[in-house]
Design a protein around this motif. Structure first.
Motif, PDB file in Angstrom:
ATOM      1  N   SER A  32      18.731  -3.482 -12.322  1.00 33.22           N
ATOM      2  CA  SER A  32      17.852  -3.998 -11.274  1.00 33.22           C
ATOM      3  C   SER A  32      17.161  -2.855 -10.539  1.00 33.22           C
ATOM      4  N   VAL A  33      15.950  -3.148 -10.057  1.00 34.85           N
ATOM      5  CA  VAL A  33      15.166  -2.181  -9.294  1.00 34.85           C
ATOM      6  C   VAL A  33      14.702  -2.872  -8.020  1.00 34.85           C
ATOM      7  N   SER A  34      14.912  -2.220  -6.866  1.00 33.19           N
ATOM      8  CA  SER A  34      14.480  -2.795  -5.600  1.00 33.19           C
ATOM      9  C   SER A  34      13.803  -1.736  -4.753  1.00 33.19           C
ATOM     10  N   ILE A  35      12.819  -2.177  -3.966  1.00 33.62           N
ATOM     11  CA  ILE A  35      12.003  -1.287  -3.140  1.00 33.62           C
ATOM     12  C   ILE A  35      12.306  -1.589  -1.675  1.00 33.62           C
ATOM     13  N   HIS A  36      12.642  -0.547  -0.907  1.00 30.83           N
ATOM     14  CA  HIS A  36      13.062  -0.749   0.479  1.00 30.83           C
ATOM     15  C   HIS A  36      12.224   0.093   1.448  1.00 30.83           C
ATOM     16  N   ALA A  37      12.033  -0.460   2.643  1.00 32.83           N
ATOM     17  CA  ALA A  37      11.472   0.283   3.766  1.00 32.83           C
ATOM     18  C   ALA A  37      12.613   0.602   4.731  1.00 32.83           C
ATOM     19  N   ASP A  38      12.309   1.355   5.774  1.00 28.98           N
ATOM     20  CA  ASP A  38      13.345   1.771   6.725  1.00 28.98           C
ATOM     21  C   ASP A  38      13.502   0.719   7.828  1.00 28.98           C
ATOM     22  N   ASP A  39      13.592  -0.541   7.419  1.00 27.54           N
ATOM     23  CA  ASP A  39      13.834  -1.651   8.339  1.00 27.54           C
ATOM     24  C   ASP A  39      14.295  -2.848   7.502  1.00 27.54           C
ATOM     25  N   ARG A  40      14.270  -4.047   8.051  1.00 29.74           N
ATOM     26  CA  ARG A  40      14.575  -5.298   7.345  1.00 29.74           C
ATOM     27  C   ARG A  40      16.029  -5.384   6.880  1.00 29.74           C
ATOM     28  N   LYS A  92      17.375  -6.501   3.124  1.00 26.23           N
ATOM     29  CA  LYS A  92      16.404  -7.207   2.287  1.00 26.23           C
ATOM     30  C   LYS A  92      15.322  -6.252   1.771  1.00 26.23           C
ATOM     31  N   PRO A  93      15.111  -6.194   0.446  1.00 24.99           N
ATOM     32  CA  PRO A  93      14.069  -5.316  -0.102  1.00 24.99           C
ATOM     33  C   PRO A  93      12.674  -5.877   0.129  1.00 24.99           C
ATOM     34  N   LEU A  94      11.679  -4.996   0.042  1.00 25.33           N
ATOM     35  CA  LEU A  94      10.285  -5.412   0.122  1.00 25.33           C
ATOM     36  C   LEU A  94       9.870  -6.135  -1.152  1.00 25.33           C
ATOM     37  N   ASN A  95      10.376  -5.637  -2.271  1.00 26.28           N
ATOM     38  CA  ASN A  95      10.138  -6.261  -3.565  1.00 26.28           C
ATOM     39  C   ASN A  95      11.237  -5.817  -4.506  1.00 26.28           C
ATOM     40  N   TRP A  96      11.407  -6.525  -5.607  1.00 25.50           N
ATOM     41  CA  TRP A  96      12.516  -6.215  -6.500  1.00 25.50           C
ATOM     42  C   TRP A  96      12.303  -6.855  -7.859  1.00 25.50           C
ATOM     43  N   MET A  97      13.095  -6.414  -8.842  1.00 20.38           N
ATOM     44  CA  MET A  97      13.131  -7.022 -10.165  1.00 20.38           C
ATOM     45  C   MET A  97      14.584  -7.117 -10.587  1.00 20.38           C
ATOM     46  N   ASN A  98      15.027  -8.345 -10.851  1.00 21.15           N
ATOM     47  CA  ASN A  98      16.396  -8.561 -11.293  1.00 21.15           C
ATOM     48  C   ASN A  98      16.524  -8.321 -12.791  1.00 21.15           C
ATOM     49  N   PRO A  99      17.731  -7.961 -13.263  1.00 22.94           N
ATOM     50  CA  PRO A  99      17.923  -7.789 -14.697  1.00 22.94           C
ATOM     51  C   PRO A  99      17.869  -9.139 -15.422  1.00 22.94           C
ATOM     52  N   PRO A 152       0.824  -1.222   0.000  1.00 24.20           N
ATOM     53  CA  PRO A 152       0.000   0.000   0.000  1.00 24.20           C
ATOM     54  C   PRO A 152       0.853   1.265   0.000  1.00 24.20           C
ATOM     55  N   MET A 153       0.211   2.380  -0.218  1.00 24.91           N
ATOM     56  CA  MET A 153       0.891   3.663  -0.319  1.00 24.91           C
ATOM     57  C   MET A 153       1.647   3.988   0.968  1.00 24.91           C
ATOM     58  N   ALA A 154       2.952   4.322   0.816  1.00 25.09           N
ATOM     59  CA  ALA A 154       3.807   4.668   1.953  1.00 25.09           C
ATOM     60  C   ALA A 154       5.122   5.213   1.412  1.00 25.09           C
ATOM     61  N   PRO A 155       5.876   5.958   2.242  1.00 23.81           N
ATOM     62  CA  PRO A 155       7.208   6.421   1.801  1.00 23.81           C
ATOM     63  C   PRO A 155       8.172   5.233   1.715  1.00 23.81           C
ATOM     64  N   ARG A 156       8.923   5.167   0.596  1.00 24.74           N
ATOM     65  CA  ARG A 156       9.857   4.057   0.398  1.00 24.74           C
ATOM     66  C   ARG A 156      11.080   4.537  -0.375  1.00 24.74           C
ATOM     67  N   LEU A 157      12.142   3.757  -0.258  1.00 26.07           N
ATOM     68  CA  LEU A 157      13.359   4.002  -1.021  1.00 26.07           C
ATOM     69  C   LEU A 157      13.367   3.078  -2.230  1.00 26.07           C
ATOM     70  N   VAL A 158      13.589   3.665  -3.404  1.00 25.35           N
ATOM     71  CA  VAL A 158      13.685   2.892  -4.643  1.00 25.35           C
ATOM     72  C   VAL A 158      15.129   2.976  -5.130  1.00 25.35           C
ATOM     73  N   LEU A 159      15.792   1.816  -5.291  1.00 22.75           N
ATOM     74  CA  LEU A 159      17.160   1.761  -5.805  1.00 22.75           C
ATOM     75  C   LEU A 159      17.126   1.259  -7.242  1.00 22.75           C
ATOM     76  N   ILE A 160      17.715   2.039  -8.138  1.00 22.33           N
ATOM     77  CA  ILE A 160      17.830   1.645  -9.539  1.00 22.33           C
ATOM     78  C   ILE A 160      19.319   1.552  -9.835  1.00 22.33           C
ATOM     79  N   LYS A 161      19.812   0.328 -10.012  1.00 21.19           N
ATOM     80  CA  LYS A 161      21.248   0.125 -10.148  1.00 21.19           C
ATOM     81  C   LYS A 161      21.682   0.109 -11.604  1.00 21.19           C
TER      82      LYS A 161
END
Length: 226
Positions: free
Chosen positions: A34-42, A45-52, A21-30
């Motif tokens: 690859s693209v990964s979605i992170h919260a301020d914990d964990r 380990k990303p919340l979700n991701w897509m490998n190349p 759901p909608m929330a502030p998150r960090l998106v890393l685009i390497k």
């Protein structure tokens, strides 16, 4: 590397579906795509991701307070990671350059040397191709062939954690693009392998091998290598 902090929701569409759901998150685009979605914990380990290999398409999207929609599409499976963005709080890009890779401690380096020297420890008829086989994201510890002539990439750790499995997964993705090597399977070898790492490796078709350091050094030891 591009760092984006955004208020967004995330939907994964593919063999499985998942929704954040909608929330502030960090998106890393390497740089590797690859693209990964992170919260301020964990931790890492990303919340979700897509490998190349994957592509990112950014487009305006005005609905229910959103301002943009980003769609990450995997080049082989067609699975998608869809980010619906309400607000971008930070957006910056940084050139990190070529990473020298993880420096192994003395035990890991010696394990690699010993296993390369006694590669048939992994199976009858196995042969060494090369230690420290180079890839665009760092060297594979050992590249070898099994008794049937198939290519195998071996990642060696003193203690096998989830991050080691992730590292080997990235190597395998690159190596399997080389028609001279493919298909390439993986072996995750360590003196101790954590249960979570073993589960993840098995799920990804990676074999796990527990190494006995003393046995590899020729020291008499009760029990077997595996």
């Amino acid at each position: 590397m591009r760092l984006v902090i955004a208020r967004c929701s995330v939907d994964y569409v593919g063999k499985l579906t998942a929704h954040l759901p909608m929330a502030p998150r960090l998106v890393l685009i390497k740089a590797d795509g690859s693209v990964s979605i992170h919260a301020d914990d964990r931790a890492y380990k990303p919340l979700n991701w897509m490998n190349p290999p994957c592509t990112l398409r950014e487009e305006p999207y005005e609905e229910n307070g959103a301002i943009a929609r980003w769609t990450v599409t995997h080049g082989k499976s067609g699975e998608r990671l869809i980010l619906t963005i309400e607000e971008i709080l930070h957006d910056s890009s940084h050139e990190l350059g070529l990473d020298p890779g993880l420096q192994k401690d003395g035990v890991e380096a010696h394990l690699q040397e010993l296993l390369a020297e006694h590669i048939t420890t992994l199976g009858e008829g196995w042969t060494l191709i090369r230690r420290e086989y180079p890839t665009a994201i760092g060297p594979v510890d050992i590249l070898c062939r099994d008794g049937d002539g198939a290519t195998v990439a071996v990642e060696i750790k003193r203690r096998g954690e989830i991050d080691g499995v992730e590292q080997l997964t990235r190597y395998l993705e690159l190596l399997n693009r080389d028609p001279h090597l493919a298909p390439v399977r993986g072996v995750f070898a360590a003196q101790e392998i954590r249960p979570q790492a073993r589960v993840l490796a098995t799920d990804r078709g990676i074999d796990c091998v527990t190494l006995d350091y003393d046995a590899l050094r020729g020291i008499k030891h009760e029990g077997t290598l595996f």
